[in-house]
Design an enzyme around this catalytic site. Structure first.
Site, PDB file in Angstrom:
ATOM      1  N   ASP A   1      -5.964  27.982   3.115  1.00  0.00           N
ATOM      2  CA  ASP A   1      -6.635  27.020   3.962  1.00  0.00           C
ATOM      3  C   ASP A   1      -8.124  27.340   3.921  1.00  0.00           C
ATOM      4  O   ASP A   1      -8.506  28.509   3.909  1.00  0.00           O
ATOM      5  CB  ASP A   1      -6.110  27.083   5.392  1.00  0.00           C
ATOM      6  CG  ASP A   1      -6.369  25.761   6.097  1.00  0.00           C
ATOM      7  OD1 ASP A   1      -5.671  24.781   5.776  1.00  0.00           O
ATOM      8  OD2 ASP A   1      -7.293  25.693   6.931  1.00  0.00           O
TER       9      ASP A   1
ATOM     10  N   HIS B   1     -15.751  31.182  -1.960  1.00  0.00           N
ATOM     11  CA  HIS B   1     -14.896  31.689  -0.879  1.00  0.00           C
ATOM     12  C   HIS B   1     -13.467  31.866  -1.371  1.00  0.00           C
ATOM     13  O   HIS B   1     -12.843  32.897  -1.159  1.00  0.00           O
ATOM     14  CB  HIS B   1     -14.957  30.692   0.287  1.00  0.00           C
ATOM     15  CG  HIS B   1     -14.721  29.254  -0.115  1.00  0.00           C
ATOM     16  ND1 HIS B   1     -15.425  28.651  -1.128  1.00  0.00           N
ATOM     17  CD2 HIS B   1     -13.829  28.323   0.321  1.00  0.00           C
ATOM     18  CE1 HIS B   1     -15.004  27.406  -1.284  1.00  0.00           C
ATOM     19  NE2 HIS B   1     -14.022  27.193  -0.417  1.00  0.00           N
TER      20      HIS B   1
ATOM     21  N   ASP C   1     -18.064  20.003  -2.462  1.00  0.00           N
ATOM     22  CA  ASP C   1     -18.769  20.730  -3.532  1.00  0.00           C
ATOM     23  C   ASP C   1     -20.163  20.153  -3.845  1.00  0.00           C
ATOM     24  O   ASP C   1     -21.118  20.918  -3.997  1.00  0.00           O
ATOM     25  CB  ASP C   1     -17.932  20.772  -4.822  1.00  0.00           C
ATOM     26  CG  ASP C   1     -16.909  21.894  -4.794  1.00  0.00           C
ATOM     27  OD1 ASP C   1     -17.046  22.808  -3.957  1.00  0.00           O
ATOM     28  OD2 ASP C   1     -15.971  21.865  -5.613  1.00  0.00           O
TER      29      ASP C   1
ATOM     30  N   THR D   1       0.511  23.886  -2.527  1.00  0.00           N
ATOM     31  CA  THR D   1      -0.690  23.078  -2.235  1.00  0.00           C
ATOM     32  C   THR D   1      -0.531  21.690  -2.838  1.00  0.00           C
ATOM     33  O   THR D   1       0.187  21.512  -3.822  1.00  0.00           O
ATOM     34  CB  THR D   1      -1.971  23.742  -2.821  1.00  0.00           C
ATOM     35  OG1 THR D   1      -3.098  22.903  -2.530  1.00  0.00           O
ATOM     36  CG2 THR D   1      -1.922  23.960  -4.324  1.00  0.00           C
TER      37      THR D   1
ATOM     38  N   LYS E   1     -18.314  28.412 -10.450  1.00  0.00           N
ATOM     39  CA  LYS E   1     -17.942  28.359  -9.026  1.00  0.00           C
ATOM     40  C   LYS E   1     -17.091  29.592  -8.688  1.00  0.00           C
ATOM     41  O   LYS E   1     -17.252  30.196  -7.629  1.00  0.00           O
ATOM     42  CB  LYS E   1     -17.178  27.057  -8.724  1.00  0.00           C
ATOM     43  CG  LYS E   1     -16.795  26.930  -7.250  1.00  0.00           C
ATOM     44  CD  LYS E   1     -16.069  25.641  -6.912  1.00  0.00           C
ATOM     45  CE  LYS E   1     -15.598  25.664  -5.458  1.00  0.00           C
ATOM     46  NZ  LYS E   1     -14.737  24.538  -5.102  1.00  0.00           N
TER      47      LYS E   1
HETATM   48  P1  ITT Z   1      -3.740  21.782   0.738  1.00  0.00           P
HETATM   49  O1  ITT Z   1      -2.663  20.899   0.210  1.00  0.00           O
HETATM   50  O2  ITT Z   1      -3.801  23.103   0.027  1.00  0.00           O
HETATM   51  O3  ITT Z   1      -3.741  21.924   2.250  1.00  0.00           O
HETATM   52  P2  ITT Z   1      -6.275  20.431   1.199  1.00  0.00           P
HETATM   53  O4  ITT Z   1      -7.233  19.741   0.271  1.00  0.00           O
HETATM   54  O5  ITT Z   1      -5.719  19.628   2.344  1.00  0.00           O
HETATM   55  O6  ITT Z   1      -5.106  21.053   0.306  1.00  0.00           O
HETATM   56  P3  ITT Z   1      -7.547  22.258   3.063  1.00  0.00           P
HETATM   57  O7  ITT Z   1      -6.776  21.780   4.234  1.00  0.00           O
HETATM   58  O8  ITT Z   1      -7.748  23.724   2.903  1.00  0.00           O
HETATM   59  O9  ITT Z   1      -6.936  21.745   1.693  1.00  0.00           O
HETATM   60  O10 ITT Z   1      -8.882  21.466   2.940  1.00  0.00           O
HETATM   61  C1  ITT Z   1      -9.984  21.634   3.590  1.00  0.00           C
HETATM   62  C2  ITT Z   1     -11.026  20.640   3.140  1.00  0.00           C
HETATM   63  O11 ITT Z   1     -12.225  21.390   3.065  1.00  0.00           O
HETATM   64  C3  ITT Z   1     -10.833  20.017   1.748  1.00  0.00           C
HETATM   65  O12 ITT Z   1     -10.200  18.774   1.802  1.00  0.00           O
HETATM   66  C4  ITT Z   1     -12.272  19.873   1.268  1.00  0.00           C
HETATM   67  O13 ITT Z   1     -12.812  18.658   1.722  1.00  0.00           O
HETATM   68  C5  ITT Z   1     -12.968  21.039   1.951  1.00  0.00           C
HETATM   69  N1  ITT Z   1     -13.019  22.187   1.044  1.00  0.00           N
HETATM   70  C6  ITT Z   1     -12.299  23.336   1.090  1.00  0.00           C
HETATM   71  N2  ITT Z   1     -12.603  24.147   0.075  1.00  0.00           N
HETATM   72  C7  ITT Z   1     -13.528  23.496  -0.645  1.00  0.00           C
HETATM   73  C8  ITT Z   1     -14.227  23.790  -1.824  1.00  0.00           C
HETATM   74  O14 ITT Z   1     -14.004  24.906  -2.510  1.00  0.00           O
HETATM   75  N3  ITT Z   1     -15.090  22.902  -2.260  1.00  0.00           N
HETATM   76  C9  ITT Z   1     -15.333  21.758  -1.600  1.00  0.00           C
HETATM   77  N4  ITT Z   1     -14.721  21.392  -0.500  1.00  0.00           N
HETATM   78  C10 ITT Z   1     -13.818  22.249  -0.017  1.00  0.00           C
END
Ligand code: ITT
Length: 207
Positions: free
Chosen positions: A77, A182, A156, A19, A177
């Site tokens: 994801d 999730h 968040d 990640t 949290k």
């Molecule tokens: P990776 O390198 O792991 O892909 P990322 O930040 O790009 O990191 P995602 O594609 O899973 O991760 O991101 C989905 C988006 O959804 C992330 O940038 C946040 O804006 C939002 N998101 C996901 N989980 C969240 C959480 O626990 N709290 C707040 N926002 C969240």
């Protein structure tokens, strides 16, 4: 049979998490530590499929990460799904956050009475031989009227989990949290499964 250091390291006591998001890593690391599993963050660029289904995105990304590093690895994801917007931004959450941000979401919901939403996370594990297994976690809640709190990341500050009404994830410590999120649910499912697996299943031959 004598175990090599490499095998001992991978006796389900260590997992690599691919990640680029340090917040995700820190949340997962704390939960996995409860199961005596150490987590190593790996910043490897993986394929991110454009797909409506975050499980497909996580699955492909995990296969790609495992093939690149030849180690057992997880990727995660996640997305925010808003009822009144028919599930938007969902799998496009990362892009939407970077473009309109949390304030943009609040604007889109101006005058909308139903603020129900959920976060969904899929943790995909892939072994070096390409076997994948996915674990899902969902947290129901609602979108706050305005951003509150500066903890965490992404959306968040605008998400209030149903279990703790009146408080956004942005107002909570990581520990709190992790009681509801999730990601915590998906990571716990992964940890329960991982610790029951025979270690030899995951040992690839390092390059
Ligand atoms: P990776 O390198 O792991 O892909 P990322 O930040 O790009 O990191 P995602 O594609 O899973 O991760 O991101 C989905 C988006 O959804 C992330 O940038 C946040 O804006 C939002 N998101 C996901 N989980 C969240 C959480 O626990 N709290 C707040 N926002 C969240």
């Amino acid at each position: 049979m004598e175990l090599s250091t490499y095998e001992i390291l991978l006796r389900n006591k260590l997992i690599f998490f691919a990640t680029g998001n340090i917040h995700k890593f820190n949340e997962a690391r704390r939960i996995l530590a409860e199961y005596n599993i150490a987590t190593a963050m790996i910043k490897v660029k993986t394929l991110e499929l454009q797909d409506d289904n975050i499980e497909n995105i996580a699955r492909l990304s995990a296969i790609d990460a495992a093939s690149k590093i030849n180690l057992p690895v997880i990727v995660e994801d996640a997305g925010l799904f808003i009822d009144a917007l028919n599930g938007f931004p969902g799998p496009y959450s990362s892009y939407v956050y970077r473009t309109i941000g949390k304030e943009g979401i609040i604007k889109l919901l101006e005058g909308v009475s139903s603020r129900k939403a959920y976060f969904k996370s899929v943790v995909a594990f892939c072994s070096p031989d390409g076997n994948v297994i996915c674990f899902e976690g969902i947290i129901e809640g609602k979108i706050a009227m305005e951003p509150r709190g500066s903890s965490g990341f992404g959306f968040d500050p605008i998400f209030e989990p149903a279990e703790q009404p009146g408080e956004t994830f942005g107002e909570m410590s990581i520990e709190n949290k992790n009681r509801f999120s999730h990601r915590a649910k998906a990571v716990r499912k992964f940890a329960e499964w991982y610790r029951t697996q025979a270690p030899s299943t995951f040992i690839g031959v390092p390059n």
